[in-house]
Design a protein around this motif. Sequence first.
Motif, PDB file in Angstrom:
ATOM      1  N   LEU A  58     -12.455 -15.263  -4.941  1.00 44.04           N
ATOM      2  CA  LEU A  58     -11.297 -15.440  -5.812  1.00 44.04           C
ATOM      3  C   LEU A  58     -10.001 -15.041  -5.105  1.00 44.04           C
ATOM      4  O   LEU A  58      -8.954 -15.669  -5.298  1.00 44.04           O
ATOM      5  CB  LEU A  58     -11.468 -14.642  -7.100  1.00 44.04           C
ATOM      6  N   MET A  59     -10.055 -14.006  -4.277  1.00 43.37           N
ATOM      7  CA  MET A  59      -8.878 -13.598  -3.514  1.00 43.37           C
ATOM      8  C   MET A  59      -8.438 -14.717  -2.584  1.00 43.37           C
ATOM      9  O   MET A  59      -7.247 -15.036  -2.493  1.00 43.37           O
ATOM     10  CB  MET A  59      -9.189 -12.334  -2.705  1.00 43.37           C
ATOM     11  N   GLN A  60      -9.401 -15.321  -1.900  1.00 44.06           N
ATOM     12  CA  GLN A  60      -9.095 -16.406  -0.974  1.00 44.06           C
ATOM     13  C   GLN A  60      -8.465 -17.587  -1.708  1.00 44.06           C
ATOM     14  O   GLN A  60      -7.562 -18.229  -1.189  1.00 44.06           O
ATOM     15  CB  GLN A  60     -10.362 -16.846  -0.253  1.00 44.06           C
ATOM     16  N   GLN A  61      -8.916 -17.851  -2.914  1.00 46.64           N
ATOM     17  CA  GLN A  61      -8.422 -18.992  -3.674  1.00 46.64           C
ATOM     18  C   GLN A  61      -7.081 -18.734  -4.354  1.00 46.64           C
ATOM     19  O   GLN A  61      -6.364 -19.687  -4.651  1.00 46.64           O
ATOM     20  CB  GLN A  61      -9.449 -19.401  -4.739  1.00 46.64           C
ATOM     21  N   ASN A  62      -6.737 -17.472  -4.616  1.00 43.42           N
ATOM     22  CA  ASN A  62      -5.582 -17.193  -5.462  1.00 43.42           C
ATOM     23  C   ASN A  62      -4.456 -16.380  -4.850  1.00 43.42           C
ATOM     24  O   ASN A  62      -3.343 -16.419  -5.364  1.00 43.42           O
ATOM     25  CB  ASN A  62      -6.050 -16.471  -6.740  1.00 43.42           C
ATOM     26  N   LEU A  63      -4.707 -15.621  -3.797  1.00 45.24           N
ATOM     27  CA  LEU A  63      -3.641 -14.811  -3.203  1.00 45.24           C
ATOM     28  C   LEU A  63      -2.950 -15.586  -2.085  1.00 45.24           C
ATOM     29  O   LEU A  63      -3.587 -16.376  -1.386  1.00 45.24           O
ATOM     30  CB  LEU A  63      -4.197 -13.498  -2.657  1.00 45.24           C
ATOM     31  N   PRO A  64      -1.647 -15.357  -1.888  1.00 42.28           N
ATOM     32  CA  PRO A  64      -0.931 -16.053  -0.818  1.00 42.28           C
ATOM     33  C   PRO A  64      -1.502 -15.711   0.562  1.00 42.28           C
ATOM     34  O   PRO A  64      -1.839 -14.553   0.825  1.00 42.28           O
ATOM     35  CB  PRO A  64       0.503 -15.538  -0.939  1.00 42.28           C
ATOM     36  N   ALA A  65      -1.582 -16.709   1.405  1.00 41.43           N
ATOM     37  CA  ALA A  65      -2.074 -16.489   2.771  1.00 41.43           C
ATOM     38  C   ALA A  65      -1.179 -15.469   3.473  1.00 41.43           C
ATOM     39  O   ALA A  65       0.042 -15.499   3.338  1.00 41.43           O
ATOM     40  CB  ALA A  65      -2.077 -17.805   3.544  1.00 41.43           C
ATOM     41  N   GLY A  66      -1.795 -14.554   4.187  1.00 43.98           N
ATOM     42  CA  GLY A  66      -1.053 -13.543   4.926  1.00 43.98           C
ATOM     43  C   GLY A  66      -0.676 -12.326   4.111  1.00 43.98           C
ATOM     44  O   GLY A  66      -0.119 -11.375   4.640  1.00 43.98           O
ATOM     45  N   SER A  67      -0.983 -12.320   2.810  1.00 46.94           N
ATOM     46  CA  SER A  67      -0.620 -11.182   1.970  1.00 46.94           C
ATOM     47  C   SER A  67      -1.726 -10.133   1.906  1.00 46.94           C
ATOM     48  O   SER A  67      -1.499  -9.038   1.408  1.00 46.94           O
ATOM     49  CB  SER A  67      -0.276 -11.650   0.552  1.00 46.94           C
ATOM     50  N   TYR A  68      -2.910 -10.454   2.406  1.00 44.29           N
ATOM     51  CA  TYR A  68      -4.033  -9.517   2.328  1.00 44.29           C
ATOM     52  C   TYR A  68      -4.941  -9.676   3.535  1.00 44.29           C
ATOM     53  O   TYR A  68      -4.967 -10.705   4.189  1.00 44.29           O
ATOM     54  CB  TYR A  68      -4.848  -9.743   1.050  1.00 44.29           C
ATOM     55  N   LEU A  69      -5.677  -8.617   3.802  1.00 47.83           N
ATOM     56  CA  LEU A  69      -6.689  -8.622   4.849  1.00 47.83           C
ATOM     57  C   LEU A  69      -7.849  -7.768   4.346  1.00 47.83           C
ATOM     58  O   LEU A  69      -7.655  -6.594   4.017  1.00 47.83           O
ATOM     59  CB  LEU A  69      -6.134  -8.044   6.149  1.00 47.83           C
ATOM     60  N   ILE A  70      -9.021  -8.369   4.227  1.00 47.38           N
ATOM     61  CA  ILE A  70     -10.191  -7.603   3.800  1.00 47.38           C
ATOM     62  C   ILE A  70     -10.653  -6.774   4.992  1.00 47.38           C
ATOM     63  O   ILE A  70     -11.062  -7.310   6.016  1.00 47.38           O
ATOM     64  CB  ILE A  70     -11.315  -8.524   3.290  1.00 47.38           C
ATOM     65  N   MET A  71     -10.557  -5.451   4.842  1.00 52.53           N
ATOM     66  CA  MET A  71     -10.908  -4.541   5.930  1.00 52.53           C
ATOM     67  C   MET A  71     -12.393  -4.175   5.898  1.00 52.53           C
ATOM     68  O   MET A  71     -12.985  -3.917   6.935  1.00 52.53           O
ATOM     69  CB  MET A  71     -10.083  -3.250   5.810  1.00 52.53           C
ATOM     70  N   ASN A  72     -12.963  -4.148   4.689  1.00 50.79           N
ATOM     71  CA  ASN A  72     -14.351  -3.717   4.548  1.00 50.79           C
ATOM     72  C   ASN A  72     -14.894  -4.303   3.247  1.00 50.79           C
ATOM     73  O   ASN A  72     -14.206  -4.308   2.236  1.00 50.79           O
ATOM     74  CB  ASN A  72     -14.395  -2.189   4.503  1.00 50.79           C
ATOM     75  N   LEU A  73     -16.110  -4.811   3.290  1.00 45.40           N
ATOM     76  CA  LEU A  73     -16.830  -5.253   2.098  1.00 45.40           C
ATOM     77  C   LEU A  73     -18.249  -4.752   2.274  1.00 45.40           C
ATOM     78  O   LEU A  73     -18.945  -5.160   3.202  1.00 45.40           O
ATOM     79  CB  LEU A  73     -16.799  -6.773   1.964  1.00 45.40           C
ATOM     80  N   THR A  74     -18.657  -3.830   1.406  1.00 42.45           N
ATOM     81  CA  THR A  74     -19.957  -3.198   1.570  1.00 42.45           C
ATOM     82  C   THR A  74     -20.534  -2.829   0.213  1.00 42.45           C
ATOM     83  O   THR A  74     -19.833  -2.847  -0.782  1.00 42.45           O
ATOM     84  CB  THR A  74     -19.844  -1.941   2.466  1.00 42.45           C
ATOM     85  N   GLY A  75     -21.805  -2.503   0.193  1.00 40.97           N
ATOM     86  CA  GLY A  75     -22.434  -2.057  -1.042  1.00 40.97           C
ATOM     87  C   GLY A  75     -23.932  -1.988  -0.907  1.00 40.97           C
ATOM     88  O   GLY A  75     -24.512  -2.447   0.076  1.00 40.97           O
ATOM     89  N   GLY A  76     -24.557  -1.413  -1.928  1.00 45.94           N
ATOM     90  CA  GLY A  76     -26.009  -1.268  -1.908  1.00 45.94           C
ATOM     91  C   GLY A  76     -26.441  -0.139  -1.010  1.00 45.94           C
ATOM     92  O   GLY A  76     -25.656   0.438  -0.286  1.00 45.94           O
ATOM     93  N   ASN A  77     -27.748   0.167  -1.096  1.00 45.00           N
ATOM     94  CA  ASN A  77     -28.248   1.251  -0.254  1.00 45.00           C
ATOM     95  C   ASN A  77     -29.598   0.963   0.380  1.00 45.00           C
ATOM     96  O   ASN A  77     -30.177   1.829   0.985  1.00 45.00           O
ATOM     97  CB  ASN A  77     -28.285   2.575  -1.034  1.00 45.00           C
ATOM     98  N   ALA A 105      -1.351  -6.012  -9.026  1.00 43.11           N
ATOM     99  CA  ALA A 105      -1.701  -6.497 -10.366  1.00 43.11           C
ATOM    100  C   ALA A 105      -2.603  -7.734 -10.279  1.00 43.11           C
ATOM    101  O   ALA A 105      -3.592  -7.845 -11.011  1.00 43.11           O
ATOM    102  CB  ALA A 105      -0.439  -6.813 -11.155  1.00 43.11           C
ATOM    103  N   ALA A 106      -2.267  -8.647  -9.371  1.00 39.44           N
ATOM    104  CA  ALA A 106      -3.097  -9.846  -9.189  1.00 39.44           C
ATOM    105  C   ALA A 106      -4.485  -9.463  -8.693  1.00 39.44           C
ATOM    106  O   ALA A 106      -5.493 -10.021  -9.143  1.00 39.44           O
ATOM    107  CB  ALA A 106      -2.416 -10.809  -8.215  1.00 39.44           C
ATOM    108  N   LEU A 107      -4.554  -8.506  -7.775  1.00 41.69           N
ATOM    109  CA  LEU A 107      -5.833  -8.057  -7.238  1.00 41.69           C
ATOM    110  C   LEU A 107      -6.689  -7.417  -8.332  1.00 41.69           C
ATOM    111  O   LEU A 107      -7.904  -7.624  -8.381  1.00 41.69           O
ATOM    112  CB  LEU A 107      -5.586  -7.074  -6.097  1.00 41.69           C
ATOM    113  N   THR A 108      -6.070  -6.666  -9.216  1.00 44.05           N
ATOM    114  CA  THR A 108      -6.787  -6.048 -10.339  1.00 44.05           C
ATOM    115  C   THR A 108      -7.375  -7.122 -11.249  1.00 44.05           C
ATOM    116  O   THR A 108      -8.543  -7.039 -11.655  1.00 44.05           O
ATOM    117  CB  THR A 108      -5.844  -5.124 -11.125  1.00 44.05           C
ATOM    118  N   GLU A 109      -6.594  -8.151 -11.555  1.00 45.00           N
ATOM    119  CA  GLU A 109      -7.086  -9.265 -12.376  1.00 45.00           C
ATOM    120  C   GLU A 109      -8.249  -9.984 -11.700  1.00 45.00           C
ATOM    121  O   GLU A 109      -9.240 -10.330 -12.338  1.00 45.00           O
ATOM    122  CB  GLU A 109      -5.965 -10.261 -12.658  1.00 45.00           C
ATOM    123  N   LEU A 110      -8.135 -10.193 -10.384  1.00 48.72           N
ATOM    124  CA  LEU A 110      -9.198 -10.891  -9.653  1.00 48.72           C
ATOM    125  C   LEU A 110     -10.464 -10.049  -9.584  1.00 48.72           C
ATOM    126  O   LEU A 110     -11.574 -10.593  -9.676  1.00 48.72           O
ATOM    127  CB  LEU A 110      -8.715 -11.260  -8.252  1.00 48.72           C
TER     128      LEU A 110
END
Length: 142
Positions: A58-77, A105-110
């Motif tokens: 959803l971030m890729q589809q809705n946030l402006p290009a260059g406004s964000y960078l995913i630094m880490n995506l993790t979960g589970g054990n 605010a947009a990130l919270t909604e997403l």
Amino acid sequence: MKRFLRTLALAGLAAASLSVQAQQTGLVRIEFQGPGGHSSSNYGRTSALHAAGRTAILMQQNLPAGSYLIMNLTGGNSVNSIASDGLIEVRLTAANAPAYQSLVAALTELANAGATAENNFRGVKVGDLTAGAPAWIRASVR
């Protein structure tokens, strides 16, 4: 001396014509919580990591290009379990403080939309319980 003064005057004019904008950046943590479980006996439960993945799309589809960078995506054990937790760390960049707050605010909604999408996919609604614990995925942004 004349040459020096001319150079100084041109440098002053060039500096005066520049517009200064204060760029704002920050690291935002999006945490997802769910019931988790073993992959065979709890098949079909909501997954916090799946909610994180849905949010990244959803971030890729809705946030402006260059406004964000995913630094880490993790979960589970573990490798054969349904993730009870998920985390996305995002570096946001905006032209100024109001634009930065709009991105948060947009990130919270997403994040909430990603959690809702996972809940809907699994047929879980807020208030459902599994083994006495909340069955739905919850998202929080800090």
